[in-house]
Scaffold this active site. Structure first.
Site, short mmCIF file in Angstrom:
data_model
loop_
_atom_site.label_atom_id
_atom_site.label_comp_id
_atom_site.label_asym_id
_atom_site.label_seq_id
_atom_site.Cartn_x
_atom_site.Cartn_y
_atom_site.Cartn_z
N ASP A 113 47.03 -40.51 -11.82
CA ASP A 113 48.37 -40.81 -11.11
C ASP A 113 46.85 -42.37 -10.50
O ASP A 113 47.06 -41.74 -9.99
CB ASP A 113 49.01 -39.74 -10.95
CG ASP A 113 50.00 -40.76 -9.75
OD1 ASP A 113 49.90 -41.80 -10.67
OD2 ASP A 113 49.48 -40.15 -8.66
N ASP A 137 52.07 -47.89 -11.97
CA ASP A 137 52.42 -46.91 -11.72
C ASP A 137 51.86 -46.05 -12.73
O ASP A 137 53.07 -45.61 -13.73
CB ASP A 137 53.09 -46.23 -10.87
CG ASP A 137 53.05 -44.75 -10.52
OD1 ASP A 137 52.37 -43.82 -10.98
OD2 ASP A 137 53.94 -44.48 -9.57
#
Length: 380
Positions: free
Chosen positions: A89, A270
């Protein structure tokens, strides 16, 4: 010193470590379109198979893709190694996994780290809490050896979960954050910084290739860029400021008409967010333009009309990145097509968009910590 040349990035392809990812399905229907780390407070694979590319010492490690929702890969922690499936992430900075300390019912559907079985485990006893857009996690900090493919990080600080909230049906055991250190909730040095500090990688870069349709085939690579995963040139975008994977976006347009980000805005790149999130008013405007109709928590378009819908173009640093309808309209298990634009629930002082996996399946992305920039190119 800054790393100055793109040549330096591609020339190290023989020393790149590639971790395969798998796309996996989020089981919780009412939240299936949301990333567990959605609006993480950044506002302010299956098996550990290792295969080498012919003629090189590149290590490959699969990532899995869960029904166009989430990409996960495997790491190990401890001695002997205990294996966990995690989300890689760019929106967060900490590594944490489920543990035997966890008392929440949701923990027991995950692999749990068993600290007493690791000879290299070192307790810290410092606690921390991470608040997500759709849940929270309370944990305790510890240290141990972490392995990502062939990469070994000794004495890595990480979190052991003690309690989960709203994580039922989540097909991962933890999160491996790849953002800058300032977003660490444990207060430790993030994995990627330790890879640099311990000399485990040749270049301070990592990159993602997310497969468009196959469950397998996606990778995250550390230490350089494998040019075989993209076509054309990499276009470099400077970060708004060092410390967050956030860039300036010029506009969002459709049919030569600006429909959002008029006058410029901010975009967070992201890998831990599955869809594209933006301000409610502008998301509603886009949904209206493409004729999407609300049904429950999603907006749907006719699957038969997808091929006739226009591309939505994201212009970043003067370069256009079209997102075709076949990418932003996703067919669900019932055969209906829902759109991938969602309201960003976090309030921001400036117009902010989150470009998640829907965007990143189309564009290979490189995260260059040496020069504080992101590279984007058409994915193969």
């Amino acid at each position: 010193m800054k790393w100055l040349l793109l040549l330096g990035l591609v020339a190290f392809s023989e020393s790149i470590v590639k971790i395969p990812l798998t796309r996996v399905k989020i089981m919780r229907k009412t939240r299936s379109e949301k990333h567990m780390l959605n609006n993480f407070p950044k506002e302010h694979a299956y098996r550990l198979n290792l295969t080498s590319s012919p003629g090189s010492n590149i290590t490959t490690h699969p990532l899995r893709n869960i029904k166009d929702m989430l990409y996960v890969g495997n790491i190990t922690i401890g001695t002997p190694p205990q294996e966990f499936q995690v989300v890689f992430d760019t929106g967060s900075s900490d590594l944490w996994v489920s543990s035997v300390f966890c008392t929440s019912p949701t923990c027991f559907s995950h692999v749990l780290f068993r600290h007493l079985e690791s000879s290299t485990f070192r307790p810290n006893n410092k606690t921390f809490i991470v608040e997500y857009g759709s849940g929270s996690m309370k944990g305790v900090v510890a240290r141990d050896t972490v392995r990502i493919g062939d990469l070994v990080i000794t004495d890595q600080e990480f979190g052991l979960s003690m309690a989960h909230s709203e994580f039922e049906g989540m097909p991962f055991d933890g999160v491996l954050g790849l953002n800058y250190p300032k977003f660490s909730f444990t207060g430790g040095i993030p994995i990627f910084d330790n890879l640099k500090n311990q000399g485990a990688i040749s270049e301070p870069v990592f990159a993602f290739y997310l497969s468009k349709s196959k469950q397998e085939g996606s990778v995250v690579m550390f230490g350089g860029v494998d040019k075989s995963y993209y076509q054309g040139a990499l276009h470099w975008v400077p970060l708004i400021q060092a410390g967050d994977w956030r860039v300036h976006m010029d506009r969002i347009s459709m049919k030569r008409q600006t429909i959002a980000c008029s006058g410029g805005c901010e975009a967070i790149v992201d890998t831990g967010t599955s869809l594209i999130h933006g301000p409610r008013r502008l998301v509603d405007k886009i949904l209206s333009f493409i004729g999407a109709m609300p049904r429950g928590s999603k907006h749907y378009v006719s699957c038969s009309a997808v091929n006739t819908l226009p591309s939505i173009i994201f212009t970043i640093n003067g370069f256009n990145y079209p997102l075709p309808a076949q990418a932003y309209a996703i067919k669900d298990s019932s055969g209906n097509c829902y759109t991938s634009f969602k309201e960003n629930t976090a309030s921001t002082s400036t117009e902010t968009w989150i470009l998640g996996d829907v965007f990143l399946r189309q564009y290979f992305s490189v995260y260059d910590r040496g020069n504080d920039r992101i590279g984007l190119a058409q994915a193969v």
